[in-house]
Write a protein that holds these residues in place. Structure first.
Motif, PDB file in Angstrom:
ATOM      1  N   ASP A   1       0.832  -1.210   0.000  1.00 36.86           N
ATOM      2  CA  ASP A   1       0.000   0.000   0.000  1.00 36.86           C
ATOM      3  C   ASP A   1       0.864   1.256   0.000  1.00 36.86           C
ATOM      4  O   ASP A   1       0.531   2.256  -0.656  1.00 36.86           O
ATOM      5  CB  ASP A   1      -0.915   0.007   1.220  1.00 36.86           C
ATOM      6  N   LEU A   2       1.971   1.220   0.721  1.00 37.47           N
ATOM      7  CA  LEU A   2       2.852   2.375   0.786  1.00 37.47           C
ATOM      8  C   LEU A   2       3.531   2.618  -0.557  1.00 37.47           C
ATOM      9  O   LEU A   2       3.616   3.759  -1.030  1.00 37.47           O
ATOM     10  CB  LEU A   2       3.909   2.173   1.878  1.00 37.47           C
ATOM     11  N   VAL A   3       4.004   1.532  -1.163  1.00 36.63           N
ATOM     12  CA  VAL A   3       4.666   1.652  -2.464  1.00 36.63           C
ATOM     13  C   VAL A   3       3.675   2.160  -3.517  1.00 36.63           C
ATOM     14  O   VAL A   3       3.992   3.041  -4.326  1.00 36.63           O
ATOM     15  CB  VAL A   3       5.265   0.299  -2.887  1.00 36.63           C
ATOM     16  N   ALA A   4       2.460   1.627  -3.488  1.00 40.46           N
ATOM     17  CA  ALA A   4       1.440   2.045  -4.456  1.00 40.46           C
ATOM     18  C   ALA A   4       1.095   3.516  -4.313  1.00 40.46           C
ATOM     19  O   ALA A   4       0.730   4.180  -5.300  1.00 40.46           O
ATOM     20  CB  ALA A   4       0.189   1.190  -4.291  1.00 40.46           C
ATOM     21  N   ALA A   5       1.208   4.044  -3.114  1.00 41.59           N
ATOM     22  CA  ALA A   5       0.894   5.453  -2.864  1.00 41.59           C
ATOM     23  C   ALA A   5       2.057   6.378  -3.221  1.00 41.59           C
ATOM     24  O   ALA A   5       1.937   7.599  -3.063  1.00 41.59           O
ATOM     25  CB  ALA A   5       0.503   5.643  -1.409  1.00 41.59           C
ATOM     26  N   GLY A   6       3.166   5.815  -3.677  1.00 39.90           N
ATOM     27  CA  GLY A   6       4.296   6.634  -4.084  1.00 39.90           C
ATOM     28  C   GLY A   6       5.240   7.010  -2.967  1.00 39.90           C
ATOM     29  O   GLY A   6       6.118   7.859  -3.149  1.00 39.90           O
ATOM     30  N   ILE A   7       5.091   6.395  -1.793  1.00 45.63           N
ATOM     31  CA  ILE A   7       6.023   6.643  -0.692  1.00 45.63           C
ATOM     32  C   ILE A   7       7.344   5.931  -0.980  1.00 45.63           C
ATOM     33  O   ILE A   7       7.370   4.779  -1.404  1.00 45.63           O
ATOM     34  CB  ILE A   7       5.416   6.175   0.641  1.00 45.63           C
ATOM     35  N   ASP A   8       8.427   6.636  -0.777  1.00 43.12           N
ATOM     36  CA  ASP A   8       9.767   6.121  -1.048  1.00 43.12           C
ATOM     37  C   ASP A   8      10.276   5.370   0.186  1.00 43.12           C
ATOM     38  O   ASP A   8      10.808   5.981   1.110  1.00 43.12           O
ATOM     39  CB  ASP A   8      10.695   7.284  -1.406  1.00 43.12           C
ATOM     40  N   LEU A   9      10.084   4.060   0.211  1.00 43.22           N
ATOM     41  CA  LEU A   9      10.511   3.253   1.356  1.00 43.22           C
ATOM     42  C   LEU A   9      12.030   3.116   1.369  1.00 43.22           C
ATOM     43  O   LEU A   9      12.633   2.665   0.389  1.00 43.22           O
ATOM     44  CB  LEU A   9       9.884   1.862   1.286  1.00 43.22           C
ATOM     45  N   ARG A  10      12.633   3.487   2.467  1.00 43.45           N
ATOM     46  CA  ARG A  10      14.083   3.371   2.621  1.00 43.45           C
ATOM     47  C   ARG A  10      14.361   2.518   3.857  1.00 43.45           C
ATOM     48  O   ARG A  10      14.287   3.000   4.992  1.00 43.45           O
ATOM     49  CB  ARG A  10      14.722   4.753   2.748  1.00 43.45           C
ATOM     50  N   VAL A  11      14.632   1.254   3.613  1.00 41.67           N
ATOM     51  CA  VAL A  11      14.826   0.285   4.688  1.00 41.67           C
ATOM     52  C   VAL A  11      16.320   0.088   4.890  1.00 41.67           C
ATOM     53  O   VAL A  11      17.017  -0.371   3.981  1.00 41.67           O
ATOM     54  CB  VAL A  11      14.135  -1.051   4.353  1.00 41.67           C
ATOM     55  N   ALA A  12      16.820   0.448   6.065  1.00 39.48           N
ATOM     56  CA  ALA A  12      18.265   0.369   6.317  1.00 39.48           C
ATOM     57  C   ALA A  12      18.524   0.184   7.801  1.00 39.48           C
ATOM     58  O   ALA A  12      17.933   0.881   8.622  1.00 39.48           O
ATOM     59  CB  ALA A  12      18.966   1.627   5.818  1.00 39.48           C
ATOM     60  N   SER A  13      19.419  -0.723   8.120  1.00 41.05           N
ATOM     61  CA  SER A  13      19.787  -0.947   9.519  1.00 41.05           C
ATOM     62  C   SER A  13      20.922  -0.041   9.965  1.00 41.05           C
ATOM     63  O   SER A  13      21.259  -0.003  11.147  1.00 41.05           O
ATOM     64  CB  SER A  13      20.191  -2.409   9.724  1.00 41.05           C
ATOM     65  N   SER A  14      21.507   0.692   9.029  1.00 39.12           N
ATOM     66  CA  SER A  14      22.592   1.613   9.371  1.00 39.12           C
ATOM     67  C   SER A  14      22.040   3.029   9.524  1.00 39.12           C
ATOM     68  O   SER A  14      20.937   3.336   9.049  1.00 39.12           O
ATOM     69  CB  SER A  14      23.658   1.585   8.282  1.00 39.12           C
TER      70      SER A  14
END
Length: 325
Positions: free
Chosen positions: A150-163
């Motif tokens: 749903d987030l990706v479809a809404a155009g939100i730029d997901l930035r997943v990082a453990s650093s």
């Protein structure tokens, strides 16, 4: 090197405490302003519920940026509070989700389709998207999951990082928070690897399991470096320990001085009063200028902290504006 800012205003958008009788506070380098009575009707009021959300509004070299940190429990409450406080989702430059608990991401639906397309959402690890259970038993009730699609479809730029990551050129995340203090909080939830999250992107020790008691290894702290004052560290729920969160921010930034510590310190049951006193002593050794506890901190910490540090520890309510600098 982390960004350095000239001024920071934090607006409390979601927490469990509301009040029409909050009083202003003014101390060196700090103002706490109670919520303004901006509603067009007496039938409208700010809402309180279990959960946490902050809007950080910072000035740096004449430029203004806004970062939203967590989103509270329900979209109805977050949307209503933002409207009453005059916060336009379209002005948010970046977002941070501290961890994958519903009381921190449940309100995110209020922003989907309302923030600008391409707005970054910083997340500390894939396990933030795993389905969760309340409690630590395999047959426990559901605690929901964050729907990545749903987030990706809404155009939100997901930035997943453990650093650690810089946020909108005004703040930074801690990245993973190691245990460097005696704190070892118990996390009252469990995750279901493979449900809502990609097994291949999880840590090896949970990748092949169907049930895992949370250790909040993906949880992030968010911090800001205020020029001439030091760090303002936000531990939204501090499942990795609030002292560990502060220490992680110090390690990332290279800045030792602590101007303020804010958020939920996770000193509610099953944590004990003894743990709360131990955390208070550890926090005092950090010598912060100010402490602003909320959400899951608990009276076992707040009451003695105010008694011992009355000019440094302050309660906040939904709608409070905390101005640094």
């Amino acid at each position: 090197m982390v960004p350095e800012i000239d001024r920071l205003t934090l607006t409390l958008l979601a927490d469990s405490t509301v009040s029409s009788f909050a009083t202003p506070v003014e101390r060196p380098g700090l103002k706490i302003l109670p919520p303004e009575r901006a509603a067009s009707s007496y039938k409208l009021t700010l809402r309180g519920e279990w959960g946490y959300s902050l809007l950080a509004d910072a000035m740096s070299a004449g430029a203004r940026r806004r970062v939203m940190i967590d989103f509270g429990y329900t979209p109805e409450t977050l949307a209503s509070n933002m409207a009453l406080l005059g916060v336009d989702p379209g002005t948010v430059d970046a977002m941070v989700l501290s961890h994958g608990h519903y009381d921190h991401f449940g309100g995110l639906a209020a922003l989907v389709g309302r923030v600008k397309r391409g707005t970054p959402l910083h997340v500390g690890g894939e396990e933030a998207f795993c389905a969760r259970l309340r409690g630590v038993a395999p047959n426990g009730p559901s605690f929901g999951q964050l729907e990545k699609a749903d987030l990706v479809a809404a155009g939100i730029d997901l930035r997943v990082a453990s650093s650690p990551r810089t946020i909108a050129d005004i703040g930074f995340t801690t990245g993973r928070i190691p245990f460097v203090s005696p704190e070892r909080p118990k996390v009252p939830t469990a995750m279901l690897p493979g449900q809502g999250c990609r097994r291949a992107d999880l840590d090896p020790d949970r990748r092949d399991l169907d049930f895992f008691v949370d250790d909040a290894v993906h949880e992030l702290g968010t911090a800001f470096h205020l020029k001439g004052k030091g760090l303002i560290v936000i531990g939204s729920c501090s499942h990795r320990g609030v002292i560990n969160t502060v220490r992680a921010a110090q390690a990332v930034s290279g800045v030792d001085r602590i101007h303020a510590i804010m958020g939920g310190f996770h000193l509610v049951p099953p944590q004990t009063s003894q743990q709360a006193f131990e955390t208070l002593a550890l926090m005092q050794s950090l010598k912060p200028d100010y402490i602003l506890p909320g959400h899951c901190t608990g009276e076992a910490f707040i009451a003695p902290a105010i008694a011992q540090m009355p000019d440094q520890v302050f309660r906040t309510v939904v709608g409070s504006r905390i101005i640094f600098g």
